[in-house]
Design a protein around this motif. Structure first.
Motif, PDB file in Angstrom:
ATOM      1  N   ASN A 257       1.439  23.752 -17.432  1.00 59.16           N
ATOM      2  CA  ASN A 257       1.277  22.474 -16.567  1.00 59.16           C
ATOM      3  C   ASN A 257       0.553  23.000 -15.321  1.00 59.16           C
ATOM      4  N   ALA A 258      -0.245  22.076 -14.740  1.00 60.64           N
ATOM      5  CA  ALA A 258      -0.837  22.254 -13.406  1.00 60.64           C
ATOM      6  C   ALA A 258      -1.430  20.898 -12.786  1.00 60.64           C
ATOM      7  N   SER A 259      -1.964  21.119 -11.703  1.00 57.48           N
ATOM      8  CA  SER A 259      -2.535  19.942 -10.801  1.00 57.48           C
ATOM      9  C   SER A 259      -4.050  20.198 -10.221  1.00 57.48           C
ATOM     10  N   PHE A 260      -4.362  18.900 -10.049  1.00 59.84           N
ATOM     11  CA  PHE A 260      -5.897  18.953  -9.413  1.00 59.84           C
ATOM     12  C   PHE A 260      -5.940  17.810  -8.636  1.00 59.84           C
ATOM     13  N   THR A 261      -6.884  17.933  -7.369  1.00 61.51           N
ATOM     14  CA  THR A 261      -7.000  16.762  -6.765  1.00 61.51           C
ATOM     15  C   THR A 261      -8.317  16.303  -6.502  1.00 61.51           C
ATOM     16  N   ILE A 262      -8.487  15.074  -6.500  1.00 55.10           N
ATOM     17  CA  ILE A 262      -9.699  14.280  -6.007  1.00 55.10           C
ATOM     18  C   ILE A 262      -9.831  13.917  -4.678  1.00 55.10           C
ATOM     19  N   ARG A 263     -10.645  14.416  -3.912  1.00 54.64           N
ATOM     20  CA  ARG A 263     -10.643  14.028  -2.323  1.00 54.64           C
ATOM     21  C   ARG A 263     -11.841  13.547  -1.980  1.00 54.64           C
ATOM     22  N   ILE A 264     -11.816  12.369  -1.359  1.00 55.66           N
ATOM     23  CA  ILE A 264     -12.961  11.672  -0.777  1.00 55.66           C
ATOM     24  C   ILE A 264     -12.957  11.742   0.687  1.00 55.66           C
ATOM     25  N   THR A 265     -14.233  11.916   1.376  1.00 56.70           N
ATOM     26  CA  THR A 265     -14.270  11.978   2.872  1.00 56.70           C
ATOM     27  C   THR A 265     -15.446  11.061   3.240  1.00 56.70           C
ATOM     28  N   PRO A 266     -15.405  10.018   4.151  1.00 57.40           N
ATOM     29  CA  PRO A 266     -16.361   9.495   4.830  1.00 57.40           C
ATOM     30  C   PRO A 266     -16.942  10.343   5.955  1.00 57.40           C
TER      31      PRO A 266
ATOM     32  N   LYS B  23       0.667  -1.119  -0.033  1.00 55.28           N
ATOM     33  CA  LYS B  23       0.033   0.146  -0.020  1.00 55.28           C
ATOM     34  C   LYS B  23       0.799   1.247   0.063  1.00 55.28           C
ATOM     35  N   TYR B  24       0.124   2.487  -0.454  1.00 55.05           N
ATOM     36  CA  TYR B  24       0.777   3.780  -0.524  1.00 55.05           C
ATOM     37  C   TYR B  24      -0.063   4.420   0.363  1.00 55.05           C
ATOM     38  N   VAL B  25       0.383   5.185   1.394  1.00 52.27           N
ATOM     39  CA  VAL B  25      -0.283   5.994   2.551  1.00 52.27           C
ATOM     40  C   VAL B  25      -0.465   7.312   1.523  1.00 52.27           C
ATOM     41  N   VAL B  26      -1.716   7.899   1.567  1.00 53.99           N
ATOM     42  CA  VAL B  26      -1.905   9.146   0.835  1.00 53.99           C
ATOM     43  C   VAL B  26      -2.591  10.064   1.777  1.00 53.99           C
ATOM     44  N   GLY B  27      -2.657  11.391   1.247  1.00 51.71           N
ATOM     45  CA  GLY B  27      -3.294  12.394   2.092  1.00 51.71           C
ATOM     46  C   GLY B  27      -2.229  13.481   2.148  1.00 51.71           C
TER      47      GLY B  27
ATOM     48  N   SER C 213     -10.096  13.264   5.256  1.00 47.30           N
ATOM     49  CA  SER C 213      -9.902  13.030   3.693  1.00 47.30           C
ATOM     50  C   SER C 213      -8.786  12.368   3.247  1.00 47.30           C
ATOM     51  N   VAL C 214      -9.150  11.597   2.287  1.00 49.59           N
ATOM     52  CA  VAL C 214      -8.056  11.075   1.485  1.00 49.59           C
ATOM     53  C   VAL C 214      -7.834  11.718  -0.007  1.00 49.59           C
ATOM     54  N   ASP C 215      -6.791  12.145  -0.409  1.00 47.27           N
ATOM     55  CA  ASP C 215      -6.583  12.902  -1.439  1.00 47.27           C
ATOM     56  C   ASP C 215      -5.688  12.367  -2.707  1.00 47.27           C
ATOM     57  N   LEU C 216      -6.008  12.292  -3.915  1.00 48.99           N
ATOM     58  CA  LEU C 216      -5.393  11.810  -4.969  1.00 48.99           C
ATOM     59  C   LEU C 216      -5.239  13.148  -5.903  1.00 48.99           C
ATOM     60  N   THR C 217      -3.750  13.451  -5.904  1.00 51.19           N
ATOM     61  CA  THR C 217      -3.545  14.713  -6.942  1.00 51.19           C
ATOM     62  C   THR C 217      -2.879  14.210  -8.096  1.00 51.19           C
ATOM     63  N   PHE C 218      -3.319  14.772  -9.104  1.00 50.45           N
ATOM     64  CA  PHE C 218      -2.720  14.413 -10.556  1.00 50.45           C
ATOM     65  C   PHE C 218      -2.189  15.816 -11.447  1.00 50.45           C
ATOM     66  N   GLN C 219      -0.950  15.329 -12.004  1.00 50.38           N
ATOM     67  CA  GLN C 219      -0.390  16.521 -12.791  1.00 50.38           C
ATOM     68  C   GLN C 219      -1.145  16.352 -14.124  1.00 50.38           C
ATOM     69  N   VAL C 220      -1.152  17.567 -14.881  1.00 48.62           N
ATOM     70  CA  VAL C 220      -1.925  17.728 -16.075  1.00 48.62           C
ATOM     71  C   VAL C 220      -1.018  18.686 -17.166  1.00 48.62           C
ATOM     72  N   SER C 221      -1.293  18.433 -18.141  1.00 43.87           N
ATOM     73  CA  SER C 221      -0.520  19.554 -19.387  1.00 43.87           C
ATOM     74  C   SER C 221      -1.516  19.691 -20.315  1.00 43.87           C
ATOM     75  N   GLU C 222      -1.354  20.990 -20.773  1.00 40.52           N
ATOM     76  CA  GLU C 222      -2.391  21.155 -22.164  1.00 40.52           C
ATOM     77  C   GLU C 222      -2.220  20.500 -23.431  1.00 40.52           C
ATOM     78  N   THR C 223      -3.375  20.222 -23.704  1.00 35.68           N
ATOM     79  CA  THR C 223      -3.563  19.364 -25.137  1.00 35.68           C
ATOM     80  C   THR C 223      -4.603  20.214 -25.755  1.00 35.68           C
TER      81      THR C 223
END
Length: 478
Positions: free
Chosen positions: A438-447, A86-90, A172-182
């Protein structure tokens, strides 16, 4: 975060939310390039009973092609260790949750981004690894696990979902993603399995699209800012008129418990669910442009178990291993009507670790050997037909002496399969934009647990009885 829900003029609101197709400027679009693991750290293996990894025939991969994320060891001899990693995230390394996987056809770090699927051209966020069905003509087990990198279009039941779990309630548990222009705005399918490992009952959860600043502070995206939950065709949901999952096609907006537990046969399942053969257990969803929230767990589940069970409070089951390979799915044949201890059961405890009665929701527990390597499993009758049938002592004794019958936790009760889609674009308006495309965004999930709506499990006197540490209704405020 608690959002107000309005039941007024729902039909009109749904028509607007689903019927409005996205418009965008092609120069302002973005493509997800990678999972940003800069705020992620490696956690220990969850299987620690034997500190030495065990190599076996079911974990074959090409020699040298996989590095163990926990030890750095490179796979040799064509095999990779069994066990979970596992990878710990957050944000800020708080251990609110983790990405988990089993080292078979899924490999570390457990998640991958697919752009332009090699069959359909679609995009998705899915598990990492290879397609186990990419060698359908293999004659040897060591050749069976496949050679092709996982794609969005891989077959059903080929381990496509990345597995996220929450360890704390209201964290909250966060997944952050890198993006680039297309050149075009991109649609991504999100193939996720979400697990309750909080140690608490959960009444719901919220998923948000947004941004993390350098200090780990999260801000939900604004409507029109370029992050949107949507339907398969790109039609964006609306925060002002959110769309319920009942108005979307299956596979577009769902939070589903395993069909093997609840549900009628369908195009993917020839048999019915063990506990109820008619009704699927789900979380209802309400989708806005920048968030998706649950509207409650199905009554078919709540009437039996109350609110969503955590992984460390699982119900006990007796499984039949149809193919003699313990790693593949086994048929749930009986369940413990009482408290179950899996460790004790596997150690040979009396009554297979159940302090109550073993019962079955099937017509019987007599499996039939078809003589061709397959078995016929009796169908389920479900609670809508009659009460479960007790399993007699002689049958339990026979199971205890047969390696094809295995007691264990019904761990799918702690998981839901989540289906959703999102669009990514217009990164010039994001606070994380670096000015170089370039930029980043995050998907956050919270129970969350809300005692004002919680239903107690039969046999408990109050919904609060099954909550370890929460003593008042709780909401989430990011």
């Amino acid at each position: 975060m608690k959002r107000a829900k309005s039941m007024i003029s729902t039909a009109i609101a749904i028509g607007v939310a689903v019927g409005t197709l996205a418009t965008f400027n092609a120069a302002e679009a973005s493509q997800i390039t990678s999972w940003d693991m800069s705020s992620v750290e490696i956690g220990p293996s969850t299987t620690v009973t034997d500190p030495d990894f065990v190599f076996d025939q079911y974990n074959y991969i090409p020699e040298g092609s996989l590095t163990d994320p926990n030890t750095g060891a490179v796979a040799t001899g064509g095999f990779m260790p069994s066990g979970y990693a596992k990878y710990v995230v957050g944000a800020n390394f708080f251990t609110n949750g983790a990405m988990t996987w089993k080292e078979r056809d899924t490999q570390g770090p457990g998640l991958s981004i697919v752009n332009n699927d090699d069959v359909t051209g679609e995009n998705c966020i899915m598990s990492a690894g290879w397609n186990p069905d990419s060698t359908p003509d293999a004659l040897e087990m060591s050749d069976w696990w496949g050679v092709d990198v996982k794609q969005c279009s891989d077959p059903w039941q080929s381990s496509k979902r990345f597995k996220m779990v929450s360890y704390v309630l209201d964290g909250s548990v966060d997944l952050t993603f890198q993006v680039s222009e297309t050149a075009t705005e991109e649609i991504y399918r999100i193939l996720e399995k979400y697990g309750n490992h909080t140690g608490e009952r959960v009444t719901g959860y919220t998923t948000q699209l947004g941004f993390l600043d350098a200090n780990g502070n999260f801000t939900e995206a604004l409507p029109g800012q370029g992050l949107s939950f949507c339907l398969r065709n790109g039609s964006k949901f609306s925060n002002t008129a959110p769309t319920p999952s009942s108005m979307a096609n299956q596979g577009e907006l769902d939070s589903l418990m395993a069909h093997g537990l609840f549900g009628a046969p369908d195009k993917h399942h020839t048999s019915s669910g063990y506990f109820n053969p008619y009704v699927r257990a789900t979380f209802g969803l309400l989708a806005g442009e920048t968030y998706i929230e649950t509207t409650g767990l199905s009554q078919v589940h709540r009437d039996m178990f109350g609110e969503w069970l955590p992984a460390d409070q699982m119900k006990g089951g007796y499984f039949f291993d149809m193919d003699g390979i313990v790693y593949t799915d086994n048929a749930l044949m009986a369940s413990c009507d009482g408290v179950f201890d899996e460790a004790a059961a596997l150690a040979g405890a009396p009554n297979a670790g159940c302090d109550g009665t073993w019962v079955t929701y099937r017509e019987s527990v007599d499996v039939v050997d078809n003589g061709d390597g397959t078995w016929t499993i009796p169908p389920s009758v479900g609670t809508d037909v009659r009460q479960p049938i007790p399993v007699d002592a002689a049958t339990l004794e026979a199971w205890a002496n047969d390696p094809l019958w295995i007691p264990g936790d019904i761990d799918d009760l702690a998981n839901v399969n989540v289906n959703s889609y999102m669009t990514v674009g217009n990164i010039d308006s994001w606070p994380t934009n670096d000015g170089n495309g370039n930029a980043s965004f995050t998907i956050r999930i919270t129970p969350t647990f809300d005692a004002t709506v919680a239903q107690a499990e039969p046999g408990t006197t109050d919904p609060q009885d099954f909550v370890v540490s929460i003593t008042a209704p709780t909401t989430v405020t990011p």
